[in-house]
Motif scaffolding. Structure first.
Motif, PDB file in Angstrom:
ATOM      1  N   TYR A   1       0.863   1.852  -8.412  1.00 12.20           N
ATOM      2  CA  TYR A   1       0.901   2.328  -7.036  1.00 12.20           C
ATOM      3  C   TYR A   1      -0.460   2.034  -6.324  1.00 12.20           C
ATOM      4  O   TYR A   1      -1.397   2.551  -6.996  1.00 12.20           O
TER       5      TYR A   1
ATOM      6  N   ASP B   1      -3.006   3.276  -3.953  1.00 11.16           N
ATOM      7  CA  ASP B   1      -3.041   4.434  -3.131  1.00 11.16           C
ATOM      8  C   ASP B   1      -4.014   4.499  -2.134  1.00 11.16           C
ATOM      9  O   ASP B   1      -5.016   4.895  -2.010  1.00 11.16           O
TER      10      ASP B   1
ATOM     11  N   LEU C   1       0.932  -1.193   0.098  1.00 14.48           N
ATOM     12  CA  LEU C   1       0.084  -0.037  -0.003  1.00 14.48           C
ATOM     13  C   LEU C   1       0.929   1.207   0.078  1.00 14.48           C
ATOM     14  O   LEU C   1       1.826   1.483   0.689  1.00 14.48           O
ATOM     15  N   GLN C   2       0.505   2.129  -0.843  1.00 15.43           N
ATOM     16  CA  GLN C   2       1.247   3.521  -1.018  1.00 15.43           C
ATOM     17  C   GLN C   2       2.759   3.196  -1.273  1.00 15.43           C
ATOM     18  O   GLN C   2       3.487   4.007  -0.735  1.00 15.43           O
ATOM     19  N   GLN C   3       3.093   2.322  -2.133  1.00 12.50           N
ATOM     20  CA  GLN C   3       4.582   2.173  -2.342  1.00 12.50           C
ATOM     21  C   GLN C   3       4.513   1.741  -3.756  1.00 12.50           C
ATOM     22  O   GLN C   3       3.647   0.919  -4.224  1.00 12.50           O
TER      23      GLN C   3
ATOM     24  N   ALA D   1      -4.588   4.401   2.057  1.00 13.60           N
ATOM     25  CA  ALA D   1      -4.317   4.795   3.301  1.00 13.60           C
ATOM     26  C   ALA D   1      -4.835   4.129   4.386  1.00 13.60           C
ATOM     27  O   ALA D   1      -6.114   4.028   4.368  1.00 13.60           O
TER      28      ALA D   1
ATOM     29  N   ARG E   1      -0.698  -5.658   5.661  1.00 15.66           N
ATOM     30  CA  ARG E   1      -0.242  -4.555   4.626  1.00 15.66           C
ATOM     31  C   ARG E   1      -0.697  -3.218   5.451  1.00 15.66           C
ATOM     32  O   ARG E   1      -1.845  -3.122   5.940  1.00 15.66           O
ATOM     33  N   SER E   2       0.255  -2.337   5.432  1.00 15.16           N
ATOM     34  CA  SER E   2      -0.135  -1.015   6.080  1.00 15.16           C
ATOM     35  C   SER E   2       0.706   0.071   5.197  1.00 15.16           C
ATOM     36  O   SER E   2       1.718  -0.024   4.949  1.00 15.16           O
ATOM     37  N   SER E   3      -0.004   1.313   5.161  1.00 13.15           N
ATOM     38  CA  SER E   3       0.497   2.454   4.422  1.00 13.15           C
ATOM     39  C   SER E   3       1.331   3.255   5.530  1.00 13.15           C
ATOM     40  O   SER E   3       2.191   4.156   5.236  1.00 13.15           O
TER      41      SER E   3
END
Length: 299
Positions: A118, A120, A91-93, A122, A212-214
């Motif tokens: 990507y 996106d 996430l966010q990578q 959050a 998974r985490s942003s």
């Protein structure tokens, strides 16, 4: 100008794979990120060109110098193209994908080009890898992932005649004693978290989850961990009677076998969307078109 590594056709797109001079362009995957809980953040993938002679293919996800096979897209039939859904992207990578192609004998024909995307989204998502419909978005508790430890596996011995002991090891393990305590705020989300670990009467699930985490947790962007004793308790501080604190502790493990998954888009999805097989044939020009009609996922 494309570099030629095999003395073949100078228009070949194979810059790092011996291809016998084949000038056929093998484009990277077409990628569509879906940053929503539908049922989890995912990437829809289509590959409509393959190496001539391809019978099967495997898709790889590359992120933070780690390469992983994409669940459900391992040794899949690929003559004429293939597609699928990756329910485990970071996430966010930025994340990259590329495919490896194999002939009828299982011999590698090389890789196609690489594509990036990507997602996106959050937040923090936990889901069951084997069944991605079992997933939930959570709020990490204060102190979650505060201490991270990757111990070395080995022992210190003292050989005869040596005054100083010798260390004999087998390398480092994955992360151990991980704490990812988190909160759900509604009864619906609490039920979704409970479903990740399964229930009674044949509803057995693996104790391995995909995390998974942003947020900058320090954990791997895509982490699989075994949670042998998930526990739930009321969370009164959240200001609502439905809030639940989930005590999730465990250690990092390898993902479950990537070829096993309950697909979001299956043939049953087409059967549920169309009255007859003739209707299905009339709706799509090719099998690939049907295989990548991601609007039907979950139907």
């Amino acid at each position: 100008m494309v570099d030629v590594v095999d003395g073949g056709n100078a228009t070949s797109t194979f810059t790092d794979t011996l291809d016998g001079g084949n000038a056929f362009t093998i484009y990277g995957p077409g990628l569509v990120p879906v940053p929503s809980m539908d049922p989890v953040p995912h990437v829809e993938i289509t590959l409509d060109t393959v190496v001539p002679g391809t019978v099967t293919a495997t898709l790889y996800r590359i992120q933070d110098d780690r390469t992983m096979r994409v669940r459900g897209l391992v040794n899949v039939p690929a003559a004429g193209g293939f597609g699928g859904i990756d329910t485990e992207p970071p996430l966010q990578q930025t994340v990259s994908y590329r495919a490896e192609y194999f002939d009828v004998n299982g011999v590698s024909l090389g890789f196609g080009e690489t594509s990036d995307t990507y997602v996106d989204y959050a937040g923090t998502v936990i889901h069951q890898p084997i069944d991605p419909s079992r997933g939930v978005s959570v709020l990490l508790a204060q102190g979650a992932a505060k201490t991270l430890s990757r111990p070395f596996e080995g022992e210190v011995i003292k050989p005869i005649g040596r005054s100083v002991p010798v260390y004999i090891g087998t390398g480092r393990s994955g992360l151990e004693d991980i704490n990812v305590d988190c909160v759900t705020f509604t009864a619906e989300d609490a039920a979704r978290m409970s479903s990740v670990f399964g229930g009674y009467d044949g509803d057995e699930q693996l104790p391995v989850v995909c995390f998974r985490s942003s947020l900058p947790t320090g954990l791997p962007a895509v982490m699989f961990m075994v949670v042998p004793k998930p526990a739930a308790e009321p969370y009164a501080y959240a200001g609502g009677e439905e809030a639940v604190m989930w005590r999730l502790s465990g250690q990092e493990v390898a993902p479950p076998v990537e070829g096993i998954v309950r697909p979001l888009l299956a043939y049953s999805s087409l059967e549920n969307a169309y009255a007859t097989y003739a209707d299905i044939e009339g709706a799509y020009l090719t099998y690939l078109d049907a295989e990548t009609d991601f609007d039907l996922a979950g139907a």
